[in-house]
Scaffold this active site. Sequence first.
Site, mmCIF file in Angstrom:
data_model
loop_
_atom_site.group_PDB
_atom_site.id
_atom_site.type_symbol
_atom_site.label_atom_id
_atom_site.label_comp_id
_atom_site.label_asym_id
_atom_site.label_seq_id
_atom_site.Cartn_x
_atom_site.Cartn_y
_atom_site.Cartn_z
ATOM 1 N N ASP A 47 2.543 -8.452 -5.561
ATOM 2 C CA ASP A 47 3.665 -8.125 -4.691
ATOM 3 C C ASP A 47 3.625 -8.885 -3.372
ATOM 4 O O ASP A 47 4.627 -9.448 -2.938
ATOM 5 C CB ASP A 47 3.765 -6.611 -4.454
ATOM 6 N N GLY A 135 -6.779 8.375 -2.901
ATOM 7 C CA GLY A 135 -7.818 7.407 -3.226
ATOM 8 C C GLY A 135 -7.920 7.052 -4.693
ATOM 9 O O GLY A 135 -8.883 6.410 -5.110
ATOM 10 N N ALA A 136 -6.926 7.444 -5.482
ATOM 11 C CA ALA A 136 -6.985 7.205 -6.929
ATOM 12 C C ALA A 136 -6.194 5.978 -7.372
ATOM 13 O O ALA A 136 -6.129 5.680 -8.557
ATOM 14 C CB ALA A 136 -6.462 8.435 -7.675
ATOM 15 N N GLY A 137 -5.583 5.272 -6.434
ATOM 16 C CA GLY A 137 -4.759 4.132 -6.816
ATOM 17 C C GLY A 137 -3.395 4.524 -7.325
ATOM 18 O O GLY A 137 -2.725 3.743 -7.990
ATOM 19 N N LEU A 138 -2.949 5.748 -6.995
ATOM 20 C CA LEU A 138 -1.632 6.238 -7.415
ATOM 21 C C LEU A 138 -0.655 6.283 -6.252
ATOM 22 O O LEU A 138 0.399 6.895 -6.344
ATOM 23 C CB LEU A 138 -1.760 7.620 -8.063
ATOM 24 N N SER A 141 -0.262 7.218 -0.337
ATOM 25 C CA SER A 141 0.245 6.791 0.970
ATOM 26 C C SER A 141 1.747 6.535 0.923
ATOM 27 O O SER A 141 2.501 6.997 1.795
ATOM 28 C CB SER A 141 -0.492 5.541 1.443
ATOM 29 N N GLU A 173 2.951 0.965 6.831
ATOM 30 C CA GLU A 173 1.615 0.808 6.261
ATOM 31 C C GLU A 173 0.924 -0.442 6.806
ATOM 32 O O GLU A 173 -0.279 -0.440 7.072
ATOM 33 C CB GLU A 173 1.693 0.763 4.734
ATOM 34 N N ASP A 185 4.798 -0.257 -3.908
ATOM 35 C CA ASP A 185 4.602 1.188 -3.976
ATOM 36 C C ASP A 185 5.811 1.934 -3.444
ATOM 37 O O ASP A 185 6.287 2.911 -4.041
ATOM 38 C CB ASP A 185 3.354 1.588 -3.185
#
Length: 395
Positions: A47, A135-138, A141, A173, A185
């Site tokens: 991205d 913190g799971a990459g999902l 944020s 961000e 995201d």
Amino acid sequence: MNETPNAGAGSATTALAAHGFAEWYGRRPAGVWSAPGRVNLIGEHTDYNDGYVFPFAIDRRTAVALGDRDDRVIRVASAFSPEAVTVHLDELTPDAVSGWAAYPLGVAWALGEFGADLAHVRGVDLYVASDVPIGAGLSSSAAIECAVALALDEHWGLGLDRPTLAKVGRLAENRAVGAPTGIMDQSASLLGEADTGVFLDCRSLDADVIPLGFTADGLSVLVIDTRVEHAHASGGYAARRASCEAGARALGVESLRDIGPDDLARAAELLDDETFRRVRHVVTENQRVLDTVRTLREQGPGAIGPFLDASHVSMRDDFEISVPELDLAVATAQANGAIGARMTGGGFGGAAIALMIDALVPIVTAEVLAAFAERGYREPAVFTVQADEGARRDG
């Protein structure tokens, strides 16, 4: 995109946000908005290189309850922090806050950078609740950013469209949080629809909502959260982005989007080995996104597995952002019949995903738990997700 005002009203997260607001502030909120986390089906670290990505919004959401104030103060509290953070709108800058509050307050600041006249709006009280794993990459944020952006846009009557709100979240961000992420995201969280993926051109920001067909074909996406937490503002992510930018400069192009598979031989001659491997990942990953979307349209979801598998190998070997726990999760899923599997998210921890027929979910879950126990790793969280709709007002 869905605009149903009360879609999902009464969900646990929405109710938690409304209840938390009432407990913290002593009154009912004026409204509750929510936004989902996302799974990136394929297209990692492309991205910010102006490339292609193909994420989908998931049925794990962050909700924000909002109430008006009679001054120009923004106060934000949450279910995951014992303290509220307060800042005056006249003193709101990217450096005014830190920690988790930088996400919602960074959005408020960023709205002003996209034309919102923050000098003439009243302050608000906010309360945030979420069931998106951190913190799971999902993209927990982006879920916060997009829920807050939609809430403030509507409450303040700003009239910004969703692609612009995605840019607002990205700016928050990048500047307030300090994480050099792209726009994938936020785009997935704002543009997603049920049982679809968002095929996004990160240069033009053109988005095409593509039916996934997982439900009709009896397929599930299993998330294996390794519980190895990562942080995008830390050095590994920034170092990968810097390598990509250095590669683009050395190759004389604006971004790695301008390099195709046929250009890799020349790149190998011009670049050092590490930079070349970083470039090769981005170039081949862009092609895998295009191949996945084409194959999905032409043959259906059962045929996209090889691209997911190849993506993981590329991230493990060329981009070097995997960890042993992610490699074990992927290998175990593949060995037990998954159509395809890969790590997802920024890397250095987080989650892997595996696409499989529904009947295999309990088998793969048990095998993953056993494999992690055998290696002495922390027990992962294993659960399925569905492609859900994007940010919305819930009440």
